[in-house]
Design a protein around this motif. Structure first.
Motif, short mmCIF file in Angstrom:
data_model
loop_
_atom_site.label_atom_id
_atom_site.label_comp_id
_atom_site.label_asym_id
_atom_site.label_seq_id
_atom_site.Cartn_x
_atom_site.Cartn_y
_atom_site.Cartn_z
N ASP A 1 9.02 -33.76 1.35
CA ASP A 1 10.37 -34.20 0.85
C ASP A 1 11.04 -34.94 1.69
N CYS A 2 11.43 -34.31 3.08
CA CYS A 2 12.19 -35.27 3.93
C CYS A 2 12.08 -34.56 5.34
N ARG A 3 11.74 -35.45 6.42
CA ARG A 3 11.56 -35.02 7.62
C ARG A 3 12.78 -34.19 8.34
N ARG A 4 13.86 -34.99 8.17
CA ARG A 4 15.04 -34.29 8.58
C ARG A 4 15.37 -32.91 8.29
N ARG A 5 15.12 -32.93 6.92
CA ARG A 5 15.41 -31.68 6.29
C ARG A 5 14.45 -30.50 6.95
N TYR A 6 13.29 -31.11 7.12
CA TYR A 6 12.25 -30.17 7.66
C TYR A 6 12.73 -29.66 9.20
N PHE A 7 13.44 -30.68 9.75
CA PHE A 7 13.78 -30.23 11.06
C PHE A 7 15.02 -29.36 11.18
N TYR A 8 15.98 -29.36 10.32
CA TYR A 8 17.07 -28.66 10.23
C TYR A 8 16.45 -27.17 9.77
N GLN A 9 15.63 -27.23 8.88
CA GLN A 9 15.29 -25.80 8.23
C GLN A 9 14.54 -24.99 9.50
N GLU B 1 12.76 -38.56 10.75
CA GLU B 1 13.78 -39.48 9.85
C GLU B 1 14.03 -38.89 8.74
N LYS B 2 15.22 -39.50 8.27
CA LYS B 2 15.99 -39.07 7.19
C LYS B 2 15.25 -39.82 6.06
N SER B 3 15.45 -39.06 4.85
CA SER B 3 15.00 -39.65 3.64
C SER B 3 15.78 -40.62 3.16
N GLU B 4 14.99 -41.68 2.50
CA GLU B 4 15.77 -42.86 1.92
C GLU B 4 16.13 -42.54 0.64
N ARG C 1 18.43 -39.39 -4.04
CA ARG C 1 18.32 -38.29 -5.24
C ARG C 1 17.86 -37.06 -4.66
N ILE C 2 17.09 -37.21 -3.43
CA ILE C 2 16.76 -36.11 -2.81
C ILE C 2 17.80 -35.55 -1.77
N CYS C 3 18.54 -36.35 -1.34
CA CYS C 3 19.71 -35.96 -0.49
C CYS C 3 20.71 -35.13 -1.40
N ARG C 4 20.92 -35.71 -2.54
CA ARG C 4 21.90 -35.06 -3.51
C ARG C 4 21.88 -33.61 -3.57
N TRP C 5 20.73 -33.15 -3.72
CA TRP C 5 20.26 -31.71 -3.96
C TRP C 5 19.72 -30.72 -2.67
N CYS C 6 20.14 -31.52 -1.60
CA CYS C 6 19.73 -31.12 -0.32
C CYS C 6 20.77 -30.24 0.26
N ASN C 7 20.11 -28.91 0.92
CA ASN C 7 20.96 -28.00 1.30
C ASN C 7 21.82 -28.53 2.56
N PHE C 8 21.48 -29.54 3.21
CA PHE C 8 21.83 -29.78 4.39
C PHE C 8 22.78 -31.15 4.25
N ARG C 9 22.92 -31.72 3.13
CA ARG C 9 23.93 -32.79 2.85
C ARG C 9 25.05 -33.02 3.56
N ALA C 10 25.82 -31.82 3.47
CA ALA C 10 27.16 -31.59 4.17
C ALA C 10 27.15 -32.13 5.74
N VAL C 11 26.18 -31.68 6.38
CA VAL C 11 25.98 -31.89 7.80
C VAL C 11 25.24 -33.41 7.80
N CYS C 12 24.22 -33.75 7.09
CA CYS C 12 23.30 -34.90 7.25
C CYS C 12 24.08 -36.17 6.63
N ARG C 13 24.61 -36.11 5.15
CA ARG C 13 25.10 -37.01 4.69
C ARG C 13 26.35 -36.91 3.95
N PRO C 14 27.25 -36.44 4.93
CA PRO C 14 28.53 -36.06 4.40
C PRO C 14 29.44 -37.01 3.48
S1 SF4 Z 1 20.72 -35.01 3.16
FE1 SF4 Z 1 18.74 -36.44 2.86
S2 SF4 Z 1 18.25 -37.18 4.73
FE2 SF4 Z 1 19.55 -35.80 5.21
S3 SF4 Z 1 18.14 -33.61 5.31
FE3 SF4 Z 1 18.90 -33.66 3.32
S4 SF4 Z 1 17.29 -34.81 2.16
FE4 SF4 Z 1 17.04 -35.34 4.32
#
Ligand code: SF4
Length: 326
Positions: free
Chosen positions: A20-28, A282-285, A288-301
């Protein structure tokens, strides 16, 4: 107590997150490491809290899995939990966890239930929460009506396997987590490996998951495929699907795990020490994945908040593990 070590391992969820997303994988799997300590670095702690969040569908799936496990444990121990009691307990648990999540208890106690919908103020209509409760109740009712359950009850409990076990095994030097929810030897002396499902069919992911169970049977129990049946039980519909397996499909699963492990390790700064650097992931481009990602508050505020209930409808790609434990 000895320090916990962040050893590399493989699971289907991990594979999913990595894709899904390498950055998300890193965070998790790296950034959140150690965040269970209340006095951890604030960013690590925040990542850890976010990592624990689940969507409401994942939550419903966990509640059903836990309830089914309680019912089976009670049967094993010689007393029966009635359907009505199990449903009542589960609905009560659901209400309590929902309130705790709404009140943000998980910020202080991250192991307590925290829902993505509460953290990110996703507006869910009351009718939708009620539909979720109805779904949980329906799954439990169907569980009690499964002909499979009648079959399980006929089998002495010492022919049951896996309850309470976290199953992992070594596969080509990597610890692989893949254990079925439940297993038993039937009257025909065949090993039945059971996967309780509460959501939709997982497609290719489900095939990999079931294949992991077949590997488990082989590697951990030493049982050859011709004596194993893989059963996917859709509790929402009360339907059992038997998945045939053979050496060819098992080889496909082995190859999938092998390539996935190789790809994950290639991202590490030091694969031997399982050390990762955020900048390499790298972050996902795909927003739509970011929108539902747990880490969006940190990664894509900068992402816009969920504003209207309509935002939910038809828009949610369900995250990995939806409808099942992960
Ligand atoms: S917000 Fe987007 S880019 Fe950041 S970790 Fe989540 S899916 Fe990846």
């Amino acid at each position: 107590m000895a320090d916990l070590v962040n050893d590399f391992s493989w699971s289907r969820t991990r594979d999913h997150v990595f894709k899904d997303c390498r950055r998300r994988y890193f965070y998790q799997y790296y950034g959140a490491w150690g965040g269970w300590e209340a006095d951890a670095d604030p960013l690590v702690r925040r990542l850890y809290v976010l990592k624990q969040l689940g969507t409401r569908q994942m939550w419903a799936g966990r509640l059903v899995h836990e309830a089914v496990e309680r019912a089976l444990l009670a049967m094993r121990d010689g007393y029966a939990l009635s359907e009505a009691a199990l449903i009542e307990d589960t609905v009560r648990q659901m209400r309590g966890e929902w309130r705790g999540s709404r009140d943000g208890i998980y910020h202080e106690f991250p192991k307590r239930t925290g829902l993505f919908e509460h953290e990110y103020a996703v507006r869910i209509r009351d009718a939708e929460w009620q539909a979720l409760r109805d779904h949980v109740v329906r799954c439990l009712r169907n569980f009690y009506r499964l002909p499979l359950l009648a079959e399980i009850k006929q089998v002495p409990a010492d022919r049951w396997s896996f309850i309470e076990n976290i199953g992992s095994f070594a596969f080509e030097g990597t610890r692989v987590f893949a254990a079925p929810d439940f297993g038993f030897w039937n009257a025909a002396d065949r090993l039945q490996l059971v996967d309780w499902k509460t959501g939709g069919n997982g497609g290719e992911g489900a095939a990999i998951q079931l294949g992991g169970y077949a590997l488990y049977a082989l590697e951990v129990m030493g049982v050859d495929l011709p004596r194993v049946d893989l059963l996917e039980v859709n509790l929402g519909a009360g339907k059992v699907t038997v998945h045939p397996w053979n050496e060819v499909s098992l080889d496909r699963v082995r190859e999938h795990i092998r390539l996935s492990v190789r790809a994950m390790r290639a991202y590490l700064k030091d694969p031997d020490k399982n050390l990762a650097e955020e900048a390499n992931f790298e972050k996902s481009e795909d927003l739509r994945i970011c929108r539902w990602c747990n880490f969006r508050a940190v990664c894509r505020p900068e992402l816009p908040p969920f504003s209207k209930p309509e935002d939910m409808e038809g828009a949610a790609p369900l995250p990995p593990g939806t409808g099942q434990r992960s």
